[in-house]
Scaffold this motif. Structure first.
Motif, PDB file in Angstrom:
ATOM      1  N   LYS A  51       0.833  -1.210   0.000  1.00 13.23           N
ATOM      2  CA  LYS A  51       0.000   0.000   0.000  1.00 13.23           C
ATOM      3  C   LYS A  51       0.875   1.271   0.000  1.00 13.23           C
ATOM      4  N   CYS A  52       1.841   1.278  -0.909  1.00 17.04           N
ATOM      5  CA  CYS A  52       2.732   2.432  -1.050  1.00 17.04           C
ATOM      6  C   CYS A  52       2.303   3.278  -2.248  1.00 17.04           C
ATOM      7  N   PRO A  53       1.939   4.528  -2.027  1.00 18.34           N
ATOM      8  CA  PRO A  53       1.619   5.403  -3.155  1.00 18.34           C
ATOM      9  C   PRO A  53       2.875   5.708  -3.965  1.00 18.34           C
ATOM     10  N   ALA A  54       2.694   5.986  -5.244  1.00 23.41           N
ATOM     11  CA  ALA A  54       3.833   6.311  -6.106  1.00 23.41           C
ATOM     12  C   ALA A  54       3.367   7.174  -7.264  1.00 23.41           C
ATOM     13  N   THR A  55       4.285   7.976  -7.779  1.00 27.29           N
ATOM     14  CA  THR A  55       4.013   8.815  -8.945  1.00 27.29           C
ATOM     15  C   THR A  55       4.923   8.389 -10.090  1.00 27.29           C
ATOM     16  N   PHE A  56       4.336   8.261 -11.283  1.00 27.98           N
ATOM     17  CA  PHE A  56       5.077   7.858 -12.474  1.00 27.98           C
ATOM     18  C   PHE A  56       5.155   9.062 -13.425  1.00 27.98           C
ATOM     19  N   PHE A  57       6.373   9.482 -13.743  1.00 30.93           N
ATOM     20  CA  PHE A  57       6.560  10.614 -14.651  1.00 30.93           C
ATOM     21  C   PHE A  57       6.616  10.077 -16.084  1.00 30.93           C
ATOM     22  N   VAL A  58       5.629  10.491 -16.898  1.00 32.14           N
ATOM     23  CA  VAL A  58       5.374   9.854 -18.191  1.00 32.14           C
ATOM     24  C   VAL A  58       5.746  10.776 -19.361  1.00 32.14           C
ATOM     25  N   PRO A  59       6.717  10.394 -20.205  1.00 28.85           N
ATOM     26  CA  PRO A  59       6.971  11.131 -21.448  1.00 28.85           C
ATOM     27  C   PRO A  59       5.977  10.651 -22.513  1.00 28.85           C
ATOM     28  N   SER A  60       5.017  11.482 -22.850  1.00 32.66           N
ATOM     29  CA  SER A  60       3.830  11.035 -23.579  1.00 32.66           C
ATOM     30  C   SER A  60       4.087  10.515 -24.987  1.00 32.66           C
ATOM     31  N   HIS A  61       5.118  10.984 -25.670  1.00 33.51           N
ATOM     32  CA  HIS A  61       5.392  10.539 -27.042  1.00 33.51           C
ATOM     33  C   HIS A  61       5.589   9.033 -27.131  1.00 33.51           C
ATOM     34  N   PHE A  62       6.102   8.424 -26.074  1.00 36.46           N
ATOM     35  CA  PHE A  62       6.531   7.028 -26.142  1.00 36.46           C
ATOM     36  C   PHE A  62       5.455   6.031 -25.718  1.00 36.46           C
ATOM     37  N   ILE A  63       4.307   6.524 -25.249  1.00 40.29           N
ATOM     38  CA  ILE A  63       3.253   5.627 -24.770  1.00 40.29           C
ATOM     39  C   ILE A  63       2.853   4.640 -25.871  1.00 40.29           C
ATOM     40  N   GLY A  64       2.930   3.355 -25.557  1.00 44.26           N
ATOM     41  CA  GLY A  64       2.452   2.334 -26.478  1.00 44.26           C
ATOM     42  C   GLY A  64       3.348   2.021 -27.658  1.00 44.26           C
ATOM     43  N   LYS A  65       4.510   2.635 -27.742  1.00 50.15           N
ATOM     44  CA  LYS A  65       5.410   2.362 -28.867  1.00 50.15           C
ATOM     45  C   LYS A  65       6.271   1.138 -28.551  1.00 50.15           C
ATOM     46  N   GLU A  66       6.236   0.160 -29.439  1.00 56.44           N
ATOM     47  CA  GLU A  66       6.984  -1.082 -29.224  1.00 56.44           C
ATOM     48  C   GLU A  66       8.420  -0.908 -29.697  1.00 56.44           C
ATOM     49  N   GLN A  67       9.151  -0.117 -28.934  1.00 58.06           N
ATOM     50  CA  GLN A  67      10.549   0.146 -29.269  1.00 58.06           C
ATOM     51  C   GLN A  67      11.283   0.564 -28.001  1.00 58.06           C
ATOM     52  N   LEU A  68      12.599   0.413 -28.034  1.00 55.90           N
ATOM     53  CA  LEU A  68      13.401   0.841 -26.906  1.00 55.90           C
ATOM     54  C   LEU A  68      13.458   2.361 -26.854  1.00 55.90           C
ATOM     55  N   MET A 170       5.054   1.956 -21.179  1.00 53.42           N
ATOM     56  CA  MET A 170       3.758   1.308 -20.979  1.00 53.42           C
ATOM     57  C   MET A 170       2.792   1.635 -22.114  1.00 53.42           C
ATOM     58  N   THR A 171       1.841   0.740 -22.311  1.00 53.31           N
ATOM     59  CA  THR A 171       0.759   0.989 -23.253  1.00 53.31           C
ATOM     60  C   THR A 171      -0.326   1.818 -22.566  1.00 53.31           C
ATOM     61  N   ASP A 172      -1.246   2.322 -23.361  1.00 55.41           N
ATOM     62  CA  ASP A 172      -2.370   3.081 -22.808  1.00 55.41           C
ATOM     63  C   ASP A 172      -3.206   2.193 -21.882  1.00 55.41           C
ATOM     64  N   VAL A 173      -3.370   0.925 -22.261  1.00 55.39           N
ATOM     65  CA  VAL A 173      -4.142  -0.016 -21.431  1.00 55.39           C
ATOM     66  C   VAL A 173      -3.467  -0.193 -20.074  1.00 55.39           C
ATOM     67  N   GLN A 174      -2.147  -0.347 -20.070  1.00 50.87           N
ATOM     68  CA  GLN A 174      -1.419  -0.515 -18.811  1.00 50.87           C
ATOM     69  C   GLN A 174      -1.486   0.745 -17.949  1.00 50.87           C
ATOM     70  N   LEU A 175      -1.337   1.897 -18.579  1.00 50.08           N
ATOM     71  CA  LEU A 175      -1.407   3.157 -17.831  1.00 50.08           C
ATOM     72  C   LEU A 175      -2.790   3.352 -17.220  1.00 50.08           C
ATOM     73  N   LYS A 176      -3.820   2.999 -17.971  1.00 45.62           N
ATOM     74  CA  LYS A 176      -5.184   3.133 -17.446  1.00 45.62           C
ATOM     75  C   LYS A 176      -5.431   2.152 -16.298  1.00 45.62           C
ATOM     76  N   ASP A 177      -4.908   0.940 -16.424  1.00 48.98           N
ATOM     77  CA  ASP A 177      -5.066  -0.041 -15.353  1.00 48.98           C
ATOM     78  C   ASP A 177      -4.317   0.416 -14.105  1.00 48.98           C
ATOM     79  N   LEU A 178      -3.126   0.930 -14.284  1.00 51.16           N
ATOM     80  CA  LEU A 178      -2.344   1.453 -13.159  1.00 51.16           C
ATOM     81  C   LEU A 178      -3.114   2.590 -12.477  1.00 51.16           C
ATOM     82  N   ALA A 179      -3.696   3.453 -13.301  1.00 55.75           N
ATOM     83  CA  ALA A 179      -4.408   4.612 -12.776  1.00 55.75           C
ATOM     84  C   ALA A 179      -5.708   4.244 -12.063  1.00 55.75           C
ATOM     85  N   SER A 180      -6.187   3.025 -12.262  1.00 48.83           N
ATOM     86  CA  SER A 180      -7.437   2.620 -11.612  1.00 48.83           C
ATOM     87  C   SER A 180      -7.251   2.443 -10.108  1.00 48.83           C
ATOM     88  N   ASN A 181      -6.012   2.348  -9.660  1.00 44.48           N
ATOM     89  CA  ASN A 181      -5.712   2.270  -8.231  1.00 44.48           C
ATOM     90  C   ASN A 181      -5.362   3.670  -7.739  1.00 44.48           C
TER      91      ASN A 181
END
Length: 290
Positions: A51-68, A170-181
């Motif tokens: 039950k540890c809160p956390a913040t994820f800093f997201v660079p939006s261009h890379f969301i869902g891109k299957e690349q390094l 992360m993908t949009d689906v993963q980010l949304k699932d993470l955000a559901s908590n």
């Protein structure tokens, strides 16, 4: 260890505390940069368990891109290619750069040196030295230019990095699932992750504004906090961050936050590969609790 010995709080509470001028003693705020998929796979279950809160800093261009991320691709090419040619010429930001490697083979000795290396220490191999030089040249330029350079490097090395999903954003689906908590929130990390202090005021503003717009449009739980890519910022960065509604800005300075900290140039403590006892000792010293 954190739950037993410190007050693990959501990052938005720190904004409140800085505003009223009272920072809670022994408080810890967990943050992750870049929204790697491994944050979702490995960190999320552990954070939820304790039950540890956390913040994820997201660079939006890379969301869902299957690349390094480009810096991971650069590391793989330069540090992990079995063999590299002696010479390299790269066109970076319309300038030609020549590099000489002396054909350092990837021996077990070289591997061991590189695995033990941290980027802020002197480079122990020619490969590490080359990696740092190119990394510094790429940080401030546009992402499209960086993609071209990485492509040229792959052709030069004759090596394509191994792609694994946990090293993507992360993908949009993963980010949304993470955000559901409600334990989790998102912060600003710019759109394409440039070294902001090397950019014009207009580009800095756009990088922050677009990042914030994309996250809000996706209905993610966004707080008014930014982690500057590479910890890189200047007075202009602070100004445009404020204009974009940021209340807190985080660098990579190894400093604890106190009442004298400037809200838009706060320090953070990077956690290296270590165990709880070592981290506890380190935090105890930083908090002056001994």
């Amino acid at each position: 260890m954190l739950k037993k010995n410190f007050n693990v709080l959501p990052l938005w509470r720190l904004e409140e505390q800085l505003h009223i001028g009272k920072v809670k003693h022994k408080s810890v705020y967990i943050t992750f940069d870049d929204a790697y998929t491994d944050n979702y796979i490995y960190a999320k279950p552990i954070l939820e368990k304790y039950k540890c809160p956390a913040t994820f800093f997201v660079p939006s261009h890379f969301i869902g891109k299957e690349q390094l991320f480009w810096w991971d691709a650069l590391e793989a090419i330069i540090l992990h290619s079995p063999n590299l040619p002696d010479q390299l010429t790269l066109l970076i930001d319309n300038k030609l750069h020549d590099f000489f490697l002396e054909n350092e083979r990837l021996t077990n000795e070289v591997k061991e040196k590189q695995e033990a290396w941290r980027w802020f220490n002197p480079p122990p191999t020619k490969r590490c030295e080359l990696f740092l030089k190119i990394w510094e040249l790429l940080k401030p330029i546009s992402h499209n230019m960086i993609v071209d350079v990485i492509d040229d490097l792959q052709k030069w090395a004759g090596y394509s990095p191994i792609l694994t999903a946990e090293n993507y954003a992360m993908t949009d689906v993963q980010l949304k699932d993470l955000a559901s908590n409600t334990l989790f929130s998102y912060g600003i990390h710019t759109h394409t992750h440039p070294a902001l202090a090397s950019c014009s005021a207009e580009r800095q503003f756009q990088e922050i504004a677009v990042n914030k717009k994309v996250l809000i449009e996706q209905s993610y739980p966004v707080i008014n906090a930014i982690a500057y890519p590479y910890g890189n910022y200047n007075d202009v960065t602070i100004k445009v961050a404020s204009q974009n509604g940021m209340k807190m800005g985080f660098s990579t300075k190894r400093e604890v936050v106190n009442l004298h900290s400037m809200p838009l140039s706060l320090g953070r403590v990077q956690v290296y590969n270590t165990d709880g006892l070592v981290l506890k000792k380190e935090l105890t010293q930083l908090f002056n609790l001994e």
